[in-house]
Design a protein around this motif. Structure first.
Motif, short mmCIF file in Angstrom:
data_model
loop_
_atom_site.label_atom_id
_atom_site.label_comp_id
_atom_site.label_asym_id
_atom_site.label_seq_id
_atom_site.Cartn_x
_atom_site.Cartn_y
_atom_site.Cartn_z
N TYR A 64 -1.57 5.20 -7.02
CA TYR A 64 -2.46 4.49 -6.11
C TYR A 64 -3.90 4.82 -6.52
O TYR A 64 -4.28 5.99 -6.55
CB TYR A 64 -2.20 4.90 -4.66
CG TYR A 64 -0.86 4.44 -4.17
CD1 TYR A 64 -0.70 3.22 -3.52
CD2 TYR A 64 0.29 5.22 -4.38
CE1 TYR A 64 0.55 2.79 -3.08
CE2 TYR A 64 1.54 4.80 -3.96
CZ TYR A 64 1.66 3.57 -3.31
OH TYR A 64 2.89 3.15 -2.89
N CYS A 138 -6.38 0.63 -3.69
CA CYS A 138 -6.72 0.79 -2.27
C CYS A 138 -8.23 0.78 -2.14
O CYS A 138 -8.92 1.57 -2.80
CB CYS A 138 -6.18 2.10 -1.72
SG CYS A 138 -4.39 2.30 -1.83
N PRO A 210 -4.86 -3.67 7.27
CA PRO A 210 -4.73 -3.95 5.83
C PRO A 210 -4.66 -5.44 5.53
O PRO A 210 -4.02 -6.22 6.25
CB PRO A 210 -3.42 -3.26 5.46
CG PRO A 210 -2.60 -3.29 6.72
CD PRO A 210 -3.57 -3.23 7.86
N ARG A 227 -4.59 -3.33 -1.79
CA ARG A 227 -4.66 -3.27 -0.31
C ARG A 227 -6.09 -2.93 0.09
O ARG A 227 -6.63 -1.88 -0.28
CB ARG A 227 -3.68 -2.25 0.24
CG ARG A 227 -3.78 -2.04 1.75
CD ARG A 227 -2.53 -1.41 2.33
NE ARG A 227 -1.43 -2.38 2.39
CZ ARG A 227 -0.21 -2.13 2.87
NH1 ARG A 227 0.10 -0.90 3.28
NH2 ARG A 227 0.71 -3.07 2.89
N SER A 280 -5.48 4.72 3.67
CA SER A 280 -4.67 4.59 2.45
C SER A 280 -3.56 5.62 2.41
O SER A 280 -2.40 5.31 2.07
CB SER A 280 -5.57 4.71 1.21
OG SER A 280 -6.54 3.69 1.19
#
Length: 795
Positions: A64, A138, A210, A227, A280
């Motif tokens: 991520y 993110c 989100p 996201r 996140s």
């Protein structure tokens, strides 16, 4: 998706009626764009779901990528290109009387970034998906992004960037996955079953909602996720002043980089950072727990990368979750956290390294401060063991010192990998800026030279050049861009070199038309397009560039015998709203442009253009049209640069210092295919360490410099009385921190050399081909493979 144009047209017209409730005859261009976007997004949804399901079933490790910026630009053509349906869609639309290029203009640039940091993040997402790697982004869904730049009477004026005013067809709101984020309040500590329990009470809470966007890989079945989080009020706020609470909440995701010169702005920025990180991590852990139970194994399945220091609160936040919610002991939690988190440093400027006053940090994020303080205490204890009695040394390395929380120090201590973004940058980190940390953690430091996605910056934005490369090499170079080096066998192929020049000229015509449409200024497409586009900052030295323009203007005016190849100097840059000096430089560029462009004696040879509101969609026209790429930052100050790579890939020749990735470009193309000038990084650092530089000496002993400098304040520019005194003072009174005057003579000389080289067109075309051929190394696919193998451990 569509095997032929008839199939596409049928699907398009059906979707248009269902979506817009109109017949095709009554529909508008916006309807067409929105319908096409929805059609594509719905099509990729199946593969999007399948990708996530595949990751879940195979229990693969996922990364991520947390970044405060994702500078995506427009996504329509990018998605069509990656899906392999651009030609079918374009032909089908044409049958219906619709131009795909017109629909592209309907789409706003996603206002989620400012410069290289955000563009790098966008390129990385593209490469992750295209390489079939399990990696997601993110970020924050800024309502207005940075700002829309207008130039009024030469001054930058900031307007809200209304990129979301017509919605955003690529995103899916997922309100059911919202999380709450606490600020302020206090931490209640109590004993439970022999261990301390921490509870954040009396907090002001906001909701993070989100919005997911699909990240489509090039000709793959992989659809990863970006996201983005939007800040909204909680359903039942306890605040007495509900309107004030609503305004402050929505401000969290309203603008990128709010002005932090005052405490109010500092609080908002810190809120943004914690908002991103907490939302996140909650999302990541929720996903992890659906597949796994033991949080001690978290780092075996999850890698979290922090892009610069903005998301560094991921370290104490992960510690908080592991200790407060998962009931791990400190040592176990620390092992998981440090093995999960990796950090990219993006600067050598010590003043740019984030520091937060304790007086703001502690009350806003009380539990975070407790954990950061504990991390600091334990780290300082280890330093004391190794360096007993060296108080000053330990003080300099501490995470909290002098009532400030040092975010870069926290990032290094709390991660397992610290990487620079160019070979020179990493060496500067190891042996100068972060030398003490390198001595203590030598295995953490590594280099990952930046890259750009060649799919966006060549295949998409310079299709004619991409088609020529494919014609000569086949299509495999798209998968393996370093195969572009095979172009060198055509170095003496006159036909190819001529076609290369024709493509460049067509791209120059395209940019010239855009400039004429927007400004009314007609430029000579046979002139040298000398371009500097990047964020406006003193160390990037747009000032040196415009001083050179002023020198050329003076020379043409005063020396009848002086001849030069016509040049068009093109600038594009935004200055941060609170950056007073940078705004003065923008005013100077536009003031010079006004004088030069309207002088009949010089405008045959010189034109100066300032491109208003520089952004990704504009950049896609700029890079293919450039002859000269200006990469003139003070040596040792630019971490890497990615604009230099985009220019190179499109056949421009670099005029630059030995700074950032210029060094590696020089290594690949050799002395004969680049124009290097100015101080080297060791010379710059020697000046900083030992002094010895006097800007006034250059002012007094170089008549060219003196003339240009004096013109800043002697009435040379009418109607701008004392406007440029701050620029003059920065160079003379403040001794020219970035060595503009020191490098001026060297810069003038190398520019003369570049001008002469351009007139030998056969040689210039070979130089251009050499740059294109050697640019494959700078693909972000190579960079991401290095991250995947060397840092994240993903496959």
């Amino acid at each position: 998706m569509f095997s032929n144009t008839e199939e596409f047209k049928e699907a398009f017209l059906k979707k248009l009626e269902m979506t817009c409730g109109k017949s095709f005859a009554d529909s508008t261009e916006k309807d067409h764009y929105y319908t096409l976007g929805l059609l594509i997004r719905e099509y990729v949804s199946t593969e999007w779901i399948n990708t996530n399901e595949r990751y879940r079933i195979d229990q693969v490790k996922q990364v991520y990528y947390l970044s405060i910026e994702f500078l995506l630009g427009r996504l329509l053509r990018n998605n069509l290109l990656n899906l392999g349906i651009e030609q079918v869609v374009s032909a089908g639309l044409q049958d219906l009387g619709i131009e795909l290029s017109s629909l592209e203009e309907v789409e706003s640039d996603a206002g989620l970034g400012n410069g290289g940091l955000g563009r790098l993040a966008a390129c990385f997402l593209d490469s992750l998906a295209s390489l079939n790697l399990p990696g997601h982004g993110c970020g924050i869904r800024y309502k207005h992004g940075l700002f829309e730049q207008k130039v009024v009477d030469g001054y930058q004026v900031e307007l809200p960037d209304q990129w979301l005013r017509n919605g955003h067809v690529w995103e899916v709101r997922k309100a059911d996955l919202s999380v709450e984020i606490p600020f302020w309040g206090e931490v209640d500590i109590r004993e439970e079953n022999g261990r301390q329990v921490f509870q954040h009470i009396h907090a002001e809470r906001v909701t993070a909602v989100p919005y997911d966007m699909p990240v489509v890989g090039y000709h793959t079945e992989t659809i990863n996720t970006l996201r983005l989080w939007s800040a909204e009020p909680v359903r039942y706020p306890t605040n007495q002043d509900v309107l004030k609470y609503k305004k402050e909440t929505e401000a969290i995701s309203e603008f990128l980089y709010p002005d932090d010169t005052q405490d109010e702005g500092k609080i908002l920025r810190l809120k943004q950072q914690y908002f991103l990180v907490r939302a996140s991590l909650q999302s990541i852990i929720r996903s992890f727990k659906r597949q796994h139970k033991d949080m001690k194994e978290f780092h075996q399945y999850i890698s979290i990368h922090i892009n610069d220091t903005h998301p560094v609160l991921a370290i104490p936040e992960l510690m908080r979750i592991l200790i407060d919610e998962e009931k791990l002991g400190w040592d176990d939690a620390w092992e998981v956290t440090t093995q999960t988190i990796s950090y990219t440093n993006h600067t050598t400027l010590s003043e740019a390294l984030e520091k937060w006053p304790v007086r703001i940090f502690q009350p806003l994020l009380p539990r975070m401060y407790m954990i950061v303080n504990e991390i600091n205490e334990r780290f300082c204890a280890k330093l004391w063991e190794k360096y007993p009695g060296k108080w000053q040394y330990i003080e300099n390395m501490a995470i909290i010192a002098h009532d400030q929380v040092k975010m870069a120090h926290l990032a290094i201590v709390g991660s397992h990998s610290v990487n620079g973004v160019a070979a020179l940058h990493t060496e500067i980190l190891k042996y100068r800026e972060m030398h003490s940390f390198y001595q203590f953690f030598p295995k953490k430091f590594n280099n990952k030279t930046n890259g750009i996605t060649h799919r966006s910056w060549l295949l998409k934005s310079n299709q004619s050049l991409a088609d020529l490369i494919t014609e000569k090499l086949g299509a495999e170079w798209i998968r393996d861009p370093e195969q572009m080096a095979l172009l060198l066998k055509y170095e003496n192929d006159t036909d190819l070199l001529t076609r290369l020049a024709d493509i460049k000229h067509a791209n120059k015509e395209n940019l010239a038309h855009r400039i004429f449409t927007q400004t009314g200024i007609k430029i000579d497409t046979h002139s040298i397009f000398d371009i500097q586009v990047k964020r406006l900052h003193a160390y990037k030295r747009q000032l040196l560039n415009i001083f050179h323009v002023m020198y050329l203007y003076n020379r043409i005016k005063e020396d009848e015998s002086f001849k030069m190849h016509p040049r068009t100097f093109i600038f594009g840059a935004k200055a941060s709203p609170g950056y007073y000096f940078a705004k003065k430089v923008i005013k100077l560029i536009n003031t010079v442009a006004k004088k030069v462009n309207h002088d009949p004696k010089t405008n045959e040879y010189l034109k100066v253009i300032f491109l208003e509101n520089y952004r990704v969609s504009l950049a896609e026209d700029v890079f293919p049209a450039a002859d000269i790429s200006e990469q003139i930052s003070t040596a040792s100050k630019e971490a890497s640069g990615t604009g230099n790579m985009k220019f190179m890939m499109n056949g421009a020749i670099t005029v630059g210092t030995m700074d950032g990735a210029n060094v590696e470009i020089h290594e690949r193309v050799g002395d004969e295919n680049i124009f290097i000038f100015g101080l080297r990084s060791d010379e710059v650092n020697h000046y900083y360490a030992h002094g010895g530089y006097q800007a006034t000496e250059y002012y007094h002993h170089d008549h060219r410099i003196r003339q240009v400098m004096d013109q800043l304040r002697n009435g040379f520019f009418p109607d701008v009385f004392d406007e440029f005194e701050p620029i003059y003072d920065s160079l003379i009174m403040e001794n020219d921190q970035y060595f503009v005057l020191r490098d001026f003579s060297s810069y003038v000389h190398i520019q003369e050399k570049a001008g002469y080289a351009y007139e030998k067109q056969e040689k210039w075309r070979k130089m251009s081909l050499n740059n294109i051929a050697k640019s494959g190394f700078f693909s972000s696919d190579r960079t991401i493979n290095e991250y995947a193998q060397g840092i994240w451990g993903i496959k």
